[in-house]
Design a protein around this motif. Structure first.
Motif, short mmCIF file in Angstrom:
data_model
loop_
_atom_site.label_atom_id
_atom_site.label_comp_id
_atom_site.label_asym_id
_atom_site.label_seq_id
_atom_site.Cartn_x
_atom_site.Cartn_y
_atom_site.Cartn_z
N TYR A 259 -3.43 -12.12 -10.68
CA TYR A 259 -4.13 -11.06 -10.37
C TYR A 259 -3.38 -9.83 -9.82
O TYR A 259 -3.45 -8.62 -10.24
CB TYR A 259 -5.44 -11.12 -9.37
N LEU A 260 -2.61 -10.24 -9.02
CA LEU A 260 -1.53 -9.18 -8.54
C LEU A 260 -0.43 -8.63 -9.55
O LEU A 260 -0.21 -7.52 -9.76
CB LEU A 260 -0.75 -9.93 -7.59
N LEU A 261 -0.14 -9.59 -10.37
CA LEU A 261 0.78 -9.00 -11.48
C LEU A 261 0.27 -8.21 -12.60
O LEU A 261 0.51 -7.42 -13.13
CB LEU A 261 1.73 -10.28 -12.13
N ALA A 262 -1.13 -8.73 -12.59
CA ALA A 262 -1.94 -7.95 -13.75
C ALA A 262 -2.20 -6.49 -13.23
O ALA A 262 -2.08 -5.57 -13.82
CB ALA A 262 -3.29 -8.65 -13.99
N LEU A 263 -2.49 -6.22 -11.84
CA LEU A 263 -2.49 -4.92 -11.28
C LEU A 263 -1.46 -4.28 -11.35
O LEU A 263 -1.26 -3.04 -11.64
CB LEU A 263 -2.94 -5.01 -9.71
N SER A 264 -0.23 -4.99 -11.29
CA SER A 264 1.24 -4.31 -11.19
C SER A 264 1.51 -3.75 -12.77
O SER A 264 1.93 -2.65 -12.72
CB SER A 264 2.34 -5.43 -10.97
N ILE B 184 2.57 -9.56 -4.12
CA ILE B 184 2.70 -8.17 -3.35
C ILE B 184 3.59 -7.16 -3.56
O ILE B 184 3.93 -6.13 -3.53
CB ILE B 184 2.25 -8.63 -1.92
N ALA B 185 4.84 -7.95 -3.51
CA ALA B 185 6.20 -7.41 -3.63
C ALA B 185 6.19 -6.42 -4.94
O ALA B 185 6.51 -5.36 -5.14
CB ALA B 185 7.35 -8.21 -3.57
N TRP B 186 5.88 -7.22 -5.95
CA TRP B 186 5.84 -6.82 -7.44
C TRP B 186 4.96 -5.63 -7.58
O TRP B 186 5.37 -4.61 -7.94
CB TRP B 186 5.62 -7.91 -8.43
N LEU B 187 3.72 -5.61 -6.85
CA LEU B 187 2.83 -4.36 -7.03
C LEU B 187 3.13 -3.28 -6.30
O LEU B 187 3.16 -2.21 -6.75
CB LEU B 187 1.36 -4.97 -6.39
N LEU B 188 3.82 -3.64 -5.02
CA LEU B 188 4.11 -2.40 -4.30
C LEU B 188 5.71 -1.80 -4.85
O LEU B 188 5.74 -0.41 -4.74
CB LEU B 188 4.63 -2.73 -2.68
#
Length: 427
Positions: free
Chosen positions: A126-131, A183-187
């Motif tokens: 989910y976090l990487l999809a957002l990214s 989180i790191a990827w998204l930020l």
């Protein structure tokens, strides 16, 4: 020719450095995960098997915007309507990539990946999809900056993203595992997109905003961008089959193939950065001679970059392979196959210049056809070749496929560039 080479080189250097910094960030994340837990690292490898081609496809689609905005280099604000159309297209492509990433747990389970590895993914998809959606929401700002001849902001954007992902990975992975990576990827994506879009706004002098969708114009962009994204997927798929074929030989050869594949990726950075820098020059050409001159200059620079890397690798003996493996047998195999890998890489870099040049002519569909033919044959031959001639045969097959693409893409570029300045390119 000298002036053209200098111009492409000036644009390519910041792009090269931005790609290198991005690779450093990924390597740091992998290293931090490796020290955290073996299952976590295995889960991340499963995730990247889908994330890497999905991201590459989105990047490829964004790169297809360049020939539409490059002609406005002297009046950047005139490109704003095109950029508004592009935002609709990039959102659609980004959504497709995000859905692919979200499907990873289900795909991994169906493929027989151990349950503990699938469970370890947690909220990472989910976090990487957002990214990916964040990256797509930038509307291809870095591509547009390159098209306008503004390579330095692209480097600053990459540096910002890399600094964030390294800092967050070091701080968040130990307590949070793969969630910390997400989180790191998204930020990191948010930081990079923010920097690139601020730089683009300064260049344009106005805010891009979001206009009403112009279906005909979006379709016109898609006819160049989507075949380019599909070409990237074909290449990743073909190389994935080659890697599978290498895995059917023996453990040592499979490990050597993995090292050689990593080295190939490092060598191609120079060629890809040169090709991207030359794309706007091809798109802005007013005659066949100008387009061919830019393409020829890019090919020479790509070959020079590959030659320098090849010389460094050959002179280093097994020093570079030692960075990837402690197994003396694997290192020996890598060194023995280096000449074949370098030959394949030189051909790959050259065909990439021709293929991206076709994108500059808005003929990425032609490049897609050439790739489907060349890599289609490679896919059919991979397993039988591995069974008969091992990974040496596989690298010969890859070199032959890439050499064939040099001929196909080069011939195609020459044929399509003949129309520059005579009829609307892409009509």
């Amino acid at each position: 020719m000298t002036r053209v080479i200098k111009g492409i080189l000036r644009a390519a250097v910041p792009l090269f450095l931005s790609m290198v910094t991005g690779m450093v960030g990924t390597l740091v994340v992998t290293a931090v995960l490796g020290r955290h837990d073996t299952v976590t690292l295995a889960a991340f490898a499963v995730m990247t098997a889908v994330l890497t081609p999905a991201t590459a496809a989105v990047v490829g689609a964004l790169r297809g915007l360049s020939p539409f905005v490059a002609p406005h280099r002297d009046d950047p604000a005139a490109a704003v309507p095109v950029l508004r159309d592009a935002r609709w297209l990039t959102f659609l492509v980004g959504t497709a990539g995000a859905l692919a990433v979200l499907a990873v747990p289900a795909l991994a389970g169906a493929a027989g990946v151990p349950g503990e590895v699938v469970a370890e993914l947690g909220p990472l998809p989910y976090l990487l999809a957002l990214s990916l959606l964040v990256h797509a929401s930038g509307g291809g700002a870095t591509t547009v900056l390159v098209a306008f001849g503004r390579g330095r902001p692209v480097l600053w954007s990459s540096l910002a993203g890399t600094a964030v992902i390294i800092g967050c990975a070091v701080a968040l992975v130990p307590p949070l595992g793969l969630t910390g990576v997400g989180i790191a990827w998204l930020l990191s994506g948010l930081a990079a997109v923010t920097v690139s879009n601020l730089a683009l706004r300064r260049v344009l002098g106005v805010r891009v905003g979001q206009g009403r969708p112009r279906v005909a114009e979006i379709a016109r962009l898609a006819r160049v961008s989507l075949p380019l994204a599909a070409t990237v997927l074909i290449k990743f798929g073909g190389l994935g089959v080659v890697t599978f074929a290498a895995g059917t030989t023996n453990t040592r050869d499979a490990a050597a193939h993995a090292v050689l594949g990593t080295l190939t990726g490092l060598i191609l950075v120079a060629s890809v950065s040169v090709a991207q820098a030359a794309l706007p020059e091809v798109a802005r050409a007013g005659s066949p001679a100008e387009a061919r001159r830019a393409n020829r200059a890019a090919a020479l620079l790509a070959l020079a970059g590959t030659g320098v890397a090849a010389l460094a690798l050959l002179l280093s003996g097994d020093a570079v392979p030692s960075l990837f493996t402690d197994d003396a047998g694997v290192r020996e195999r890598v060194v023995a196959l280096l000449p074949l890998m370098l030959l394949a890489s030189a051909a790959d870099g050259t065909q990439a210049v021709q293929g991206i040049g076709l994108t500059g002519l808005k003929r990425s569909a032609a490049s897609l056809r050439y790739f489907a033919a060349g890599y289609g044959l490679l896919v059919l031959a991979a397993v039988p070749v591995a069974a008969g001639w091992g990974i040496a045969g596989l690298w010969v097959a890859v070199a032959v496929a890439n050499a064939g693409l040099v001929v196909l893409q080069g011939t195609g570029f020459h044929r399509h560039s003949a129309r520059v300045g005579r009829v609307p390119v892409g009509a």
